[in-house]
Design a protein around this motif. Structure first.
Motif, PDB file in Angstrom:
ATOM      1  N   TYR A 129      -6.840   4.246   4.359  1.00 37.38           N
ATOM      2  CA  TYR A 129      -6.272   3.805   3.171  1.00 37.38           C
ATOM      3  C   TYR A 129      -6.057   4.718   1.714  1.00 37.38           C
ATOM      4  O   TYR A 129      -7.228   5.096   1.549  1.00 37.38           O
TER       5      TYR A 129
ATOM      6  N   TYR B  68       0.662  -1.306   0.155  1.00 40.22           N
ATOM      7  CA  TYR B  68       0.001   0.114  -0.011  1.00 40.22           C
ATOM      8  C   TYR B  68       0.818   1.337   0.092  1.00 40.22           C
ATOM      9  O   TYR B  68       0.284   2.394  -0.118  1.00 40.22           O
TER      10      TYR B  68
ATOM     11  N   HIS C  78      -8.933  -1.186   2.599  1.00 39.61           N
ATOM     12  CA  HIS C  78      -8.005  -1.625   1.593  1.00 39.61           C
ATOM     13  C   HIS C  78      -8.910  -3.118   1.113  1.00 39.61           C
ATOM     14  O   HIS C  78     -10.244  -3.103   0.815  1.00 39.61           O
TER      15      HIS C  78
END
Length: 387
Positions: free
Chosen positions: A252, A72, A220
């Motif tokens: 996120y 990420y 996410h």
């Protein structure tokens, strides 16, 4: 959610009973955000009244060079990459000193896991920053960084924390948590600090008298049950140590723009959508309801946008992160539209516009200054829209 279960959950919350894993999952299943937010607001009001806490801080990321390549993360760079950087300690001190006139109370320091920097760089950096700004609290390093320091120094986390505390450390940061459940974690994290070591290091910090935040990266590939599991692990550790001051849900982020070197490093975004504003508010509300033993819930405005931040204060949150200045970890990802910096007056305006009374705090959540609340007379006349 049927009326009977809704009534049962209301009764448990209002009686101060601890909610279970099943209760948390049921709350996430509810599509009645107004009811959920109202219930969470009752709890935050019971704990913190009409106050919204804030502080005036500066974020320092002294290096973005990192051995990990978390799926990420848009912040990390490998040695030799175009935008890789490592600050000299003197440069970090200069950046921190630049905010001295704004009555800065905290430096928040998070770095990449640099493969070549020696261990001595880290306590020395704290020592020099403390010497330059003796009245500023040093909130520095994730549990992941402390675990990395064990590797590069050959020392134990206990000895590392002792040396950092001697150099001026007042709190760890809460990062490196992401989602603890291995079902998700194995797909998003590329470092070796998982629940066992993350909790070990925060437990040690609490034993040494440090108060720390705890976090969760949501929105996410995880499901609501993973968020509930994450919070309950932290709640159990808090039962044991009492050392967490605040829980911070972190939203996120996608890479919305090409990076300067043409790379998009976020490997999750092809199969994810970011959490909507409604999902963010639900996450704040459920977290506040489950976390009966942590006094504060913080909304990090850089990751949520200013309007969602204000709404979060009605859905369980009672703290806004401070003035920030150049939060590279998020702004390297998203070009999300939030500024690099909010001044003290900006924060006061945002809090009052949301209907709350601002209280400036220090790192330990001790009040520094209380301010007047919102001007209720303004509600009677139309106001200009904030742009």
């Amino acid at each position: 959610m049927d009326a009977g279960l809704k009534r049962e959950l209301e009764e448990k919350v209002r009686a101060g009973e601890r909610l279970s894993r099943e209760d948390g999952i049921a709350l996430y299943d509810s599509d009645d955000l107004a009811w959920l937010g109202g219930l969470a607001h009752e709890v935050r009001t019971r704990k913190n009244g009409d106050v919204v806490h804030f502080n005036v801080n500066r974020h320092l990321n002294m290096t973005n060079v990192c051995t990990a390549s978390c799926a990420y993360c848009s912040f990390q760079r490998k040695p030799g990459e175009k935008d890789a950087y490592t600050m000299r300690i003197e440069e970090a001190v200069r950046l921190a000193k630049a905010m001295e006139g704004e009555n800065l109370t905290e430096l928040h320091i998070v770095n990449g896991l640099h493969p070549n920097l020696p261990w001595r760089y880290y306590p020395r950096s704290l020592s020099e920053l403390k010497k330059a700004l003796p009245d500023v609290s040093l909130k520095a390093f994730t549990a992941t960084e402390i675990h990395h320091f064990e590797t590069i120094s050959g020392m134990s986390a206990s000895d590392i924390l002792d040396e950092l505390i001697e150099a001026g450390l007042e709190s760890l940061t809460g990062g490196g948590a992401e989602i603890f459940d291995w079902e998700v974690r194995q797909h998003i994290v590329d470092h070796r600090t998982h629940w066992e070591d993350w909790s070990r290091i925060h437990r040690l910090a609490h034993e040494k008298g440090l108060k720390t935040p705890c976090t969760m990266l949501y929105g996410h590939i995880e499901e609501p049950r993973h968020r509930v599991d994450h919070v309950l692990r932290l709640r159990e550790l808090q039962d044991e140590t009492g050392g967490f001051q605040v829980f911070i849900p972190l939203r996120y982020q996608h890479d919305f723009v090409d990076m300067k070197d043409g790379k998009v490093r976020n490997r999750l975004q092809a199969r994810t959508t970011m959490a909507s504003g409604a999902e963010a508010l639900k996450t704040f509300a459920v977290s506040r309801l489950l976390f009966d033993n942590v006094p504060h819930v913080k909304v990090f405005w850089v990751m949520h946008g200013l309007q969602t931040t204000q709404l979060a204060l009605q859905h369980g949150a009672d703290d806004m992160d401070g003035s920030v200045v150049e939060y590279k970890i998020t702004h390297d990802a998203d070009n999300f539209g939030t500024p690099n910096k909010l001044t003290r007056d900006d924060l006061l305006d945002l809090i009052r516009e949301a209907g709350f009374r601002p209280v400036e705090r220090n790192t330990r959540y001790e009040s520094i200054r209380e301010y007047e609340g919102p001007d209720l007379s303004l509600r009677e006349t139309p106001q200009a829209m904030r742009v």
